[in-house]
Design a protein around this motif. Structure first.
Motif, PDB file in Angstrom:
ATOM      1  N   LEU A   9       0.865  -1.182   0.000  1.00  0.00           N
ATOM      2  CA  LEU A   9       0.000   0.000   0.000  1.00  0.00           C
ATOM      3  C   LEU A   9       0.900   1.231   0.000  1.00  0.00           C
ATOM      4  CD1 LEU A   9      -2.675  -1.097   2.619  1.00  0.00           C
ATOM      5  CD2 LEU A   9      -2.430  -1.705   0.213  1.00  0.00           C
ATOM      6  N   LEU A  10       0.917   1.912  -1.119  1.00  0.00           N
ATOM      7  CA  LEU A  10       1.846   3.020  -1.301  1.00  0.00           C
ATOM      8  C   LEU A  10       1.094   4.336  -1.187  1.00  0.00           C
ATOM      9  CD1 LEU A  10       4.900   3.300  -2.111  1.00  0.00           C
ATOM     10  CD2 LEU A  10       4.101   3.682  -4.432  1.00  0.00           C
ATOM     11  N   VAL A  47       1.604  -5.246   2.392  1.00  0.00           N
ATOM     12  CA  VAL A  47       2.686  -4.519   3.071  1.00  0.00           C
ATOM     13  C   VAL A  47       2.256  -3.076   3.298  1.00  0.00           C
ATOM     14  CG1 VAL A  47       5.109  -3.800   2.888  1.00  0.00           C
ATOM     15  CG2 VAL A  47       4.357  -5.942   1.819  1.00  0.00           C
ATOM     16  N   VAL A  74       1.904   8.278  14.271  1.00  0.00           N
ATOM     17  CA  VAL A  74       0.765   9.199  14.154  1.00  0.00           C
ATOM     18  C   VAL A  74      -0.445   8.530  14.812  1.00  0.00           C
ATOM     19  CG1 VAL A  74       1.517  10.406  12.058  1.00  0.00           C
ATOM     20  CG2 VAL A  74       0.228   8.291  11.853  1.00  0.00           C
ATOM     21  N   CYS A 126      -4.547  11.406   0.136  1.00  0.00           N
ATOM     22  CA  CYS A 126      -5.865  11.267   0.768  1.00  0.00           C
ATOM     23  C   CYS A 126      -5.841  11.757   2.211  1.00  0.00           C
ATOM     24  CB  CYS A 126      -6.312   9.818   0.740  1.00  0.00           C
ATOM     25  SG  CYS A 126      -6.557   9.227  -0.928  1.00  0.00           S
TER      26      CYS A 126
HETATM   27  P1  ATP Z   1       3.777   7.002   4.683  1.00  0.00           P
HETATM   28  O1  ATP Z   1       4.996   7.782   4.941  1.00  0.00           O
HETATM   29  O2  ATP Z   1       4.037   5.678   4.070  1.00  0.00           O
HETATM   30  O3  ATP Z   1       2.697   7.822   3.984  1.00  0.00           O
HETATM   31  P2  ATP Z   1       2.597   7.665   7.122  1.00  0.00           P
HETATM   32  O4  ATP Z   1       3.426   7.715   8.308  1.00  0.00           O
HETATM   33  O5  ATP Z   1       2.215   8.941   6.448  1.00  0.00           O
HETATM   34  O6  ATP Z   1       3.222   6.660   6.096  1.00  0.00           O
HETATM   35  P3  ATP Z   1      -0.168   6.990   7.171  1.00  0.00           P
HETATM   36  O7  ATP Z   1      -0.454   8.081   6.210  1.00  0.00           O
HETATM   37  O8  ATP Z   1      -0.860   6.918   8.462  1.00  0.00           O
HETATM   38  O9  ATP Z   1       1.335   6.850   7.541  1.00  0.00           O
HETATM   39  O10 ATP Z   1      -0.414   5.613   6.430  1.00  0.00           O
HETATM   40  C1  ATP Z   1      -0.032   4.389   6.962  1.00  0.00           C
HETATM   41  C2  ATP Z   1       0.113   3.405   5.825  1.00  0.00           C
HETATM   42  O11 ATP Z   1      -1.127   3.214   5.155  1.00  0.00           O
HETATM   43  C3  ATP Z   1       1.046   3.897   4.734  1.00  0.00           C
HETATM   44  O12 ATP Z   1       2.393   3.622   5.048  1.00  0.00           O
HETATM   45  C4  ATP Z   1       0.575   3.112   3.543  1.00  0.00           C
HETATM   46  O13 ATP Z   1       1.110   1.804   3.551  1.00  0.00           O
HETATM   47  C5  ATP Z   1      -0.932   3.048   3.782  1.00  0.00           C
HETATM   48  N1  ATP Z   1      -1.595   4.160   3.052  1.00  0.00           N
HETATM   49  C6  ATP Z   1      -1.894   5.391   3.532  1.00  0.00           C
HETATM   50  N2  ATP Z   1      -2.494   6.153   2.599  1.00  0.00           N
HETATM   51  C7  ATP Z   1      -2.599   5.380   1.488  1.00  0.00           C
HETATM   52  C8  ATP Z   1      -3.110   5.592   0.168  1.00  0.00           C
HETATM   53  N3  ATP Z   1      -3.649   6.759  -0.201  1.00  0.00           N
HETATM   54  N4  ATP Z   1      -3.042   4.575  -0.730  1.00  0.00           N
HETATM   55  C9  ATP Z   1      -2.491   3.402  -0.368  1.00  0.00           C
HETATM   56  N5  ATP Z   1      -1.987   3.152   0.855  1.00  0.00           N
HETATM   57  C10 ATP Z   1      -2.032   4.119   1.774  1.00  0.00           C
END
Ligand code: ATP
Ligand code: MG
Length: 382
Positions: free
Chosen positions: A178-179, A280, A288, A339
């Protein structure tokens, strides 16, 4: 007489009967990484892979590319010459740069008929280096030159160059990452590749059209990560839109967890359809509000597939260090309307209970939202 690079793969050698399969995957990955580069041939020889170079080979580029291949523990540039002490001395001098590092010469004389002993060869070559202003240190050298005397030739190995370690991509199965476009998830993908996984990607975007994703840093990140897998990868693109329409019904404090459950539900559908063995994420414990143990537990409940979180326990600095090393950091920090920036809450709940999340989802009819979102699924190759 010829230049070559010897590639050593440490951990692979331990893999018993699977060894030759691992070696073949590694050789294949090396060939893919070096496609477009000039070399004579690549062969497997006694727990090492030999890349025979030719006069057109660009050694600097080949070395740079070898540093991006998982499964290589270390490699070293080597050159062969006639087994003659003058030739050996000249060859060493021609191929070593004096960058001020201390040097030790160590010889292994497999051909005992060679007129000088190993110790004598060390001294003779060390002497000529010393006369040419190189620094010698036999106790704690920074660079080692190894000389191997065979009947038909002498091989001279220059310094060991560290590889990435890990296992060759393609040796452990396929996972879906999940990117998000942030710093953490690309690092999580890279760490799974390090353990031999083939990684494809899923991104949920907030735009009116998926075209904006195709030209965004999401594609750029995947291209950078592909440099470590020596192959292209798939990106599943899905819109946030259907869920976003229900924002007001969900309520600010629970929105993040509902969003995570939504993304993970979609990932499960896609993973099952396409045969991925795990999902993953870049989740990092307590970094957070959405990533408390309670919220991770509530989120995880929608997944029947294993969810791997390779950076869960890392400090942010440790993640950033890796992101800088693999050159995803500069891409991740570019501005992007992800998002999460639409998930508005300043103070999201840190302890969303499963019953509460389920109640909200029933109210907004999450299954229909997921169905409509899946209808807009797009898959591209990057
Ligand atoms: P990242 O640096 O990877 O964005 P983050 O600390 O900002 O991580 P979050 O935004 O809370 O963490 O998201 C946690 C995880 O959820 C992300 O690492 C990713 O694997 C997944 N994720 C978040 N937003 C999306 C999205 N728009 N599409 C796909 N996966 C997502
Ligand atoms: Mg993020």
């Amino acid at each position: 007489m010829g230049e070559l690079i010897t590639v050593h793969y440490g951990e692979l050698a331990l893999k018993g009967t699977n060894r030759s399969e691992f070696e073949n995957i590694l050789i294949n990955n090396i060939k893919k990484a070096l496609s477009g580069e000039s070399y004579e041939k690549i062969e497997k020889r006694q727990l090492r892979i030999l890349i025979h170079l030719n006069t057109q080979s660009n050694v600097d580029i080949i070395i740079k590319k070898l540093k991006t291949i998982f499964g290589i523990k270390w490699f070293s540039y080597a050159i062969s010459c006639k087994p003659d002490i003058t030739e050996i001395k000249d060859t060493v001098l021609q191929h070593i740069q004096n960058d001020g590092k201390t040097i030790k010469v160590q010889t292994n004389r497999a051909d005992k008929s060679f007129p000088s002993t190993s110790m004598e060869i060390n001294k003779l070559v060390g002497q000529v280096l010393y006369e040419n202003k190189f620094k010698i240190d036999v106790k704690n050298p920074e660079v080692r030159i190894s000389i191997e005397i065979l009947k038909e030739r002498a091989n001279i190995f220059f310094d060991k160059i560290a590889g990435l370690g890990g296992l060759p991509v393609g040796s452990s199965g396929r996972v879906l990452c999940l990117l998000s476009g942030g710093i953490d998830s690309p690092v999580a993908a890279w760490l799974m590749m390090k353990r031999g996984c083939t990684v494809d990607y899923l991104h949920v975007h907030p735009f009116a059209s998926s075209e904006e994703v195709k030209n965004s840093k999401i594609s750029e990140l995947i291209k950078k990560l592909n440099e470590f897998s020596q192959q292209s990868s798939k990106l599943f693109i899905l819109p946030y839109h259907e869920l976003y329409k229900k924002t007001f019904e969900i309520g600010n404090r629970n929105e993040l967890v509902v969003f995570r459950r939504f993304v993970l539900s979609i990932a499960n559908i896609i993973a099952k359809e396409h045969g991925y063995l795990g999902i993953v994420t870049g989740d990092n414990l307590a970094q957070v509000a959405s990533q408390t143990l309670q919220n991770l537990s509530t989120t995880n409940e929608v997944s029947t597939l294993p969810v791997y979180r390779p950076v869960l326990t890392y400090d942010k600095e440790e993640i950033i260090d890796i992101a800088k090393k693999i050159e995803t950091y500069e891409i991740s920090i570019k501005s992007y309307r992800d998002c999460c920036s639409l998930v508005a809450a300043k103070h999201p709940a840190t302890k969303v209970k499963l019953e509460d999340a389920k109640e909200i989802e029933e109210k907004i009819e999450i299954n229909k939202i997921i169905e409509k979102t899946m209808e807009k699924e797009e898959i591209i190759n990057i």
